[in-house]
Design an enzyme around this catalytic site. Sequence first.
Site, mmCIF file in Angstrom:
data_model
loop_
_atom_site.group_PDB
_atom_site.id
_atom_site.type_symbol
_atom_site.label_atom_id
_atom_site.label_comp_id
_atom_site.label_asym_id
_atom_site.label_seq_id
_atom_site.Cartn_x
_atom_site.Cartn_y
_atom_site.Cartn_z
ATOM 1 C CG ASP A 14 30.682 30.813 -7.949
ATOM 2 O OD1 ASP A 14 30.560 30.012 -8.903
ATOM 3 O OD2 ASP A 14 31.029 31.997 -8.101
ATOM 4 C CG HIS A 49 35.235 30.816 -5.402
ATOM 5 N ND1 HIS A 49 34.919 31.513 -6.544
ATOM 6 C CD2 HIS A 49 34.211 31.043 -4.549
ATOM 7 C CE1 HIS A 49 33.749 32.110 -6.390
ATOM 8 N NE2 HIS A 49 33.294 31.849 -5.178
ATOM 9 N NE ARG A 95 31.787 30.927 -11.339
ATOM 10 C CZ ARG A 95 32.231 32.186 -11.402
ATOM 11 N NH1 ARG A 95 32.812 32.624 -12.489
ATOM 12 N NH2 ARG A 95 32.079 32.981 -10.353
HETATM 13 CO CO CO Z 1 31.976 33.011 -4.124
#
Ligand code: CO
Length: 213
Positions: free
Chosen positions: A44, A98, A46
């Site tokens: 990801d 996350h 982020r």
């Molecule tokens: Co993820």
Amino acid sequence: MESYNKLLLANKAWAKDKLNLRPDFFEINSKDQTPEFLWIGCSDSRVPAEEITGTEPGEIFVHRNIANMVIHTDFNMLSVLQYAVDILKVKHIIVCGHYGCGGIKTALSRKHLGLINKWLRHIKDVYRFHSSELETIADEDKRVQRLVELNVIEQARHLAETSFVQKSWSKENRPTIHGWVYDMKTGNLKDFVKIEPSSINLDIYRYEFGDDE
Ligand code: CO
């Protein structure tokens, strides 16, 4: 300007800044790496490992895949793990999930997305191991959150089940394995599990090594 040119320009500025702060930065950095940490995180965009941990080039050896999985037949992950443990001699391995993870959300659904389903199927197994707990959570977002946490704990255990980690435990009493979760809404990391060398009962998952192995 094409969007990718922004990256090249930013890189020039970054390299200049580094040199301004430390003229020998790249000279020293290019010689060798001695990272103390292996990071296994989600792909990801982020959740950038170095940025959220305030680390510099050379400090973390990084492997990222969808939903930070440790799958025993994944030669990519296993090669990274063996190199980090045997050659770099990392002291800590961090598996970091996350909240809001798209991989976990998809695994909790019946969506068919093609090849990715085969990867995410391993998360459906984590759901099945913990279904009695997860099925008591009525709110869907909260169920995803809990599965994110349980998945990190499960993947940390998978690391402990590898021969590379077990051999290093018996010979050098390292690495310690950590399972963390990053909260994108606050920027904070939460610590969910810590497995010290040989602190976990692995039963039939524990290998016996001969002297020459
Ligand atoms: Co993820």
